[in-house]
Structure formats: structure tokens, C-alpha cells
Enzyme design. Structure first.
Site, short mmCIF file in Angstrom:
data_model
loop_
_atom_site.label_atom_id
_atom_site.label_comp_id
_atom_site.label_asym_id
_atom_site.label_seq_id
_atom_site.Cartn_x
_atom_site.Cartn_y
_atom_site.Cartn_z
N SER A 145 0.83 -1.20 0.00
CA SER A 145 0.00 0.00 0.00
C SER A 145 0.86 1.26 0.00
O SER A 145 1.96 1.26 0.55
CB SER A 145 -0.93 0.02 1.21
OG SER A 145 -1.70 1.19 1.18
N LYS A 173 -4.47 -7.03 3.17
CA LYS A 173 -4.54 -5.87 2.26
C LYS A 173 -5.97 -5.62 1.80
O LYS A 173 -6.40 -4.48 1.64
CB LYS A 173 -3.60 -6.09 1.05
CG LYS A 173 -3.65 -4.96 0.01
CD LYS A 173 -3.29 -3.63 0.61
CE LYS A 173 -3.08 -2.46 -0.31
NZ LYS A 173 -3.89 -2.27 -1.46
N HIS A 222 -7.59 -3.88 4.58
CA HIS A 222 -7.03 -2.51 4.55
C HIS A 222 -7.85 -1.66 3.57
O HIS A 222 -8.24 -0.54 3.87
CB HIS A 222 -5.55 -2.58 4.13
CG HIS A 222 -4.96 -1.26 3.72
ND1 HIS A 222 -5.25 -0.65 2.51
CD2 HIS A 222 -4.10 -0.42 4.34
CE1 HIS A 222 -4.60 0.50 2.43
NE2 HIS A 222 -3.88 0.66 3.53
N ASN A 223 -8.09 -2.20 2.39
CA ASN A 223 -8.83 -1.44 1.38
C ASN A 223 -10.28 -1.24 1.78
O ASN A 223 -10.86 -0.19 1.49
CB ASN A 223 -8.73 -2.13 0.02
CG ASN A 223 -7.39 -1.86 -0.65
OD1 ASN A 223 -6.40 -1.59 0.02
ND2 ASN A 223 -7.34 -1.94 -1.97
N GLU A 245 -10.18 1.53 4.03
CA GLU A 245 -9.91 2.71 3.16
C GLU A 245 -11.22 3.22 2.56
O GLU A 245 -11.51 4.42 2.59
CB GLU A 245 -8.92 2.27 2.08
CG GLU A 245 -8.63 3.26 0.98
CD GLU A 245 -7.70 2.62 -0.09
OE1 GLU A 245 -6.61 2.13 0.27
OE2 GLU A 245 -8.08 2.59 -1.28
#
Ligand code: 6PG
Length: 473
Positions: A131, A185, A188-189, A192
């Protein structure tokens, strides 16, 4: 130079691959890059400049032969078929013990399949979320690797050299087995998406609901970045709000179409959370609001048919007070979003046998990545105190932070309701908090209804067992 055994191989010299390779070279990691485009292969060497151990090639044989054994190579090619195609073309040249790292946003079940297929051939496959975008790759990303624990040692020095640093600690850590890195990840997104939606709703209430000028808005975000909200997304929002469109003289953001696009990682987070039965309502809402944005023609039609007459409803006039309330509400909703994502990681780790350490996840998200924020240090400490913490809201400090801000969150939402400004991600965050801290939920009634119409049975509060009632006799 041509006999040099390179420490690392990079496959795909597009924006991410090239920048990460240059980052390696800056940290004295010798790197060879492979790209079928001769211009890209050559550009790597010229961009790196003199004195760096960097080579670009278009030949897979030359590439593979030049990497120190056991070989460590990373694919930075688009997720999906290109990853399988790259593996298929390189596999005949590789030897047992070699390591392939996929640095793209691959769908985690694809990674599990590749891990199994390649393990049969003695090749270690790592899925690694990276990222931080282009700049992060060049100057220090957050890296989320998952795969074989022992094989990671071959990768560790390179990854620790190139990752972002917070208090001299690298934002990379071995996360766990199989697709752990891609899963982390993905979440994480999802987070986000949630935080971006919260920022967009804040912008809408302040601008459309409360008539903040562009200058005022920009100042609000710039000031917030000096507070407990300090984070990459708040920081860049301040910068975005400042940018003028050269053609019209208006703020550029006001000239951008409101149809949001996405590549799918947020949706995957929501879909998998449903499969695992973990509530992540703020992330779900962020996904659905991007979908809502696509119905532009219908929204234009509805705006005429169903006009918002309440937009001019009275609002408190003390702007400083409003901005403070909004800041508290934002912090509250942002923490609720992280709490949902972390709770999902905890359940997924169990379900997929990842062996995730959530304090490591919080640690490597403190820098380099899109969701980096000062609050990540609080999360790291919370998990350090209690690695089995089921939800961040149960940490005494974080819980108190939420309690201190809940009234302001309610006040902001009341204002949004009065003005007809949609703030569904804030509402989802508050309802998540209200539901999570409710000793009882009204789901007893749902159980009764299920038993009434479908004889689905229910459990009782006062004794063990499974019960069924003939409700209408
Ligand atoms: C990152 C970003 C990166 C990418 C997103 C965009 O961590 O650097 O998350 O991975 O910009 O995938 O996602 P959408 O196109 O779905 O908004």
C-alpha cells in the site's frame, strides 16, 4: 557486472514495479527487472542512475539466471490472469526453494490456489499487499506479506530495507500463512473505502448543508491534520480541496463527476465479511454508496421530483463549535470503521488458519499505507496489552475515546437528518457502536417470528434446550 548475482528480481516494470525496484536500489539491494517492453527494461537502468546495482532485461532466461539462489522474485503485474501467465512462463526456469512474491491486489482464494499448486513443485509463493501507491513504492510503502514462515527469511532484509519506517520500525512484518497477506490488504482497502466515505459525507454536510466556503473547508481539513485525526487521507483531502481547475478557475474537486469507480477490493471485504458473519456496516455502506453514485440520471430525475426543502433548516451558528463536533464525530466513526476491519481480521485468521497477530497489523499500518493514521499506535498498544482482544471497542482507552465523542456524533447526525444530507456511513458507525454495546438486542422477536412461520425453533433465556411453540392456537 553481468556475472553479478542479484539479490532480487522484479517482474513487471510498470509504475509499481519500477518504483519498488528503484527503492531497492536506493537501499543497496541489487535488483534485476524483467519486462517484455525493451523501453521499460532500459528505463530502469537510466532512472536508477550511476553507481546502483540495477539491470533491466527482456529475457526471462537472463533474468532468472542472474538472481541469487534460492531466488527471490516479485510479480508486479495486474491481478488475475496476468499473474497466472507470468508464473507459467517463469516456472520452467525455476528450482525448488525459489520464491515468487505476488505484490498485486490479488483475490485471496487465487493466492491459496497458487500456494498449493506451486508447493507441489517446491516453489514458495507469497501473496503480499503493498500500500501507498506510486510514491509509497518509491520511497517507502507498507508491505503485507503472507506465505511460508521459513522462506520469509530470504525476503526479510530486502523488505525491511524498502518499507516505510515509523520510529525506525519498518512497516513490514511476516503476517501469516497462505493468503494472509492478500487478505490483510483486502481489509485494509475495505477500511480505506469506509474512511473515504466518511470524509465525503463530512464534506457534504459542511458544504451543501452548512454552506462552508471552499477556503473554510480546506482550512478545516488542514487543521484537523494537526489533531487526533492526523492521517494520510485527511491530509490529502486538505490538499485536494485547495486545488484550482486551471480551465474554469473553480476548485477542481467541484468539476469532477460524482460517479465513483472501484476495482473490487472493498466489495470483496464486504462479501467475505458476510461469509464469515462479521458485521462491517461502515464498509458495506461505503461500497453501496459508490454503487448509488452510479445512478446519476435517476438521481437527477429524483432531485426534481423529490426536492430537498429541508436543506435550509436552522443550524447552530457557532461554526467553531460545529467543526469541533464534526471532528469528534469523525474520530468516533473512523475508530468504529477500524474496529470492524480488525474484528474481521480476527475471525478470518481463525477461519483460514492465518495465525495473524493483530498488533503486527496495526504496527505496519502506522506508516506508508493509505490508512496510516496516528490512532494506529493506540491500536497497536491495545493489542500488545491483550492479543486476544475481540474488538477494539473493548479496549478501555479506545472505549473511553468513543464514549467521550458519542454525543457529538449524535448531534451531527441529527443535523444531517434535519437537513436531508445523507450520512449513512456515520449512521452505520454509530449504530454499530450502539448495537455492540447493547446487552440485549431485539433479535428475540426475530427468533419468535421464525418459529411462528417456519417452526425454526428458539432457545430460552431461563433454561437450556430447543423450543417450539404453536403460536396461533
Ligand atoms: C493502496 C490502495 C491501492 C489502490 C486501491 C484503489 O493501498 O495503495 O488501496 O491498492 O489505489 O486498490 O481501489 P479502488 O479502485 O477500488 O478504489
Amino acid at each position: 557486472m553481468n556475472n553479478l548475482q542479484y539479490e532480487f528480481g522484479m517482474v513487471g516494470l510498470g509504475v509499481m514495479g519500477r518504483n519498488l525496484a528503484l527503492n531497492m536500489a536506493d537501499h543497496a539491494v541489487s535488483v534485476i527487472g524483467l519486462d517484455l517492453d525493451p523501453a521499460k527494461a532500459a528505463a530502469l537502468e537510466t532512472e536508477a542512475g550511476a553507481g546502483k546495482q540495477v539491470r533491466g532485461t527482456t529475457s526471462a532466461e537472463e533474468f532468472i539466471n542472474a538472481i541469487r539462489r534460492p531466488r527471490a522474485l516479485m510479480l508486479l503485474v495486474p491481478a488475475g490472469k496476468p499473474v497466472d501467465a507470468s508464473i507459467a512462463s517463469l516456472l520452467p526456469l525455476l528450482e525448488p526453494g525459489d520464491i515468487i512474491v505476488d505484490g498485486g491486489n490479488s483475490y485471496f482464494p487465487d493466492t491459496d490456489r497458487r500456494v498449493t499448486e506451486l508447493a507441489d513443485k517446491g516453489i514458495h509463493f507469497f501473496g503480499m499487499g503493498i500500500s501507498g501507491g506510486e510514491k509509497g513504492a518509491r520511497f517507502g510503502p507498507s508491505m503485507m506479506p503472507g506465505g511460508n514462515r521459513e522462506a520469509y527469511e530470504r525476503l526479510r532484509p530486502t523488505f525491511e530495507a524498502v518499507a516505510a519506517k515509523v520510529n525506525a520500525e519498518p512497516c513490514v512484518s511476516y503476517l501469516g500463512n497462505g493468503s494472509a497477506g492478500n487478505y490483510v490488504k483486502m481489509v485494509h482497502n475495505g477500511i480505506e473505502y469506509g474512511i473515504m466515505q466518511l470524509i465525503a459525507e463530512t464534506y457534504d454536510l459542511l458544504k451543501r448543508g452548512l454552506n462552508f466556503s471552499d477556503d473554510e473547508l480546506q482550512r478545516v481539513f488542514q487543521q484537523w491534520n494537526q489533531t487526533e485525526l492526523q492521517s494520510f487521507l485527511i491530509e490529502i483531502t486538505g490538499e485536494i480541496l485547495q486545488k484550482t481547475d486551471e480551465e474554469t478557475g473553480n476548485r477542481l474537486v467541484s468539476m469532477i463527476s460524482d460517479r465513483a469507480r472501484s476495482k473490487g477490493t472493498g466489495k470483496w471485504t464486504s462479501q467475505n465479511a458476510m461469509d464469515l458473519q462479521v458485521p462491517v456496516p461502515t464498509i458495506d455502506t461505503a461500497v453501496l454508496m459508490r454503487d448509488m453514485s452510479k445512478y446519476k440520471e435517476e438521481r437527477v430525475q429524483a432531485a426534481k421530483l423529490l426536492p430537498n426543502h429541508t436543506l435550509q433548516a436552522d443550524a447552530p451558528t457557532d461554526r467553531n463549535e460545529l467543526v469541533n463536533q464534526m471532528r469528534h464525530a469523525f474520530y468516533f466513526a473512523m475508530i468504529a470503521t477500524y474496529a470492524q476491519g480488525m474484528a474481521q481480521l480476527r475471525v478470518a485468521s481463525e477461519a483460514y488458519n492465518y495465525g495473524l497477530q493483530l498488533q503486527e497489523v496495526a504496527k505496519i499500518w502506522r506508516g506508508g499505507c493509505i490508512i496510516r493514521a496516528v490512532c494506529l499506535e493506540d491500536f497497536r498498544q491495545a493489542y500488545e496489552k491483550n492479543s486476544e482482544l475481540p474488538n477494539l471497542l473493548l479496549d478501555p482507552k479506545i472505549g473511553q475515546d468513543m464514549m467521550d465523542r458519542q454525543q457529538d456524533t449524535r448531534a451531527i447526525l441529527k443535523l444531517a437528518i434535519d437537513k436531508g444530507i445523507p450520512m449513512p456511513a456515520f449512521m452505520a458507525s454509530l449504530s454499530y457502536f450502539d448495537a455492540y454495546r447493547s446487552e440485549t438486542l431485539p433479535t428475540n422477536l426475530i427468533q419468535a417470528q421464525r418459529d411462528y412461520f417456519g417452526a425454526h425453533t428458539y432457545e430460552r433465556t431461563d433454561r437450556e434446550g430447543i423450543f417450539h411453540t404453536l403460536w396461533n392456537v
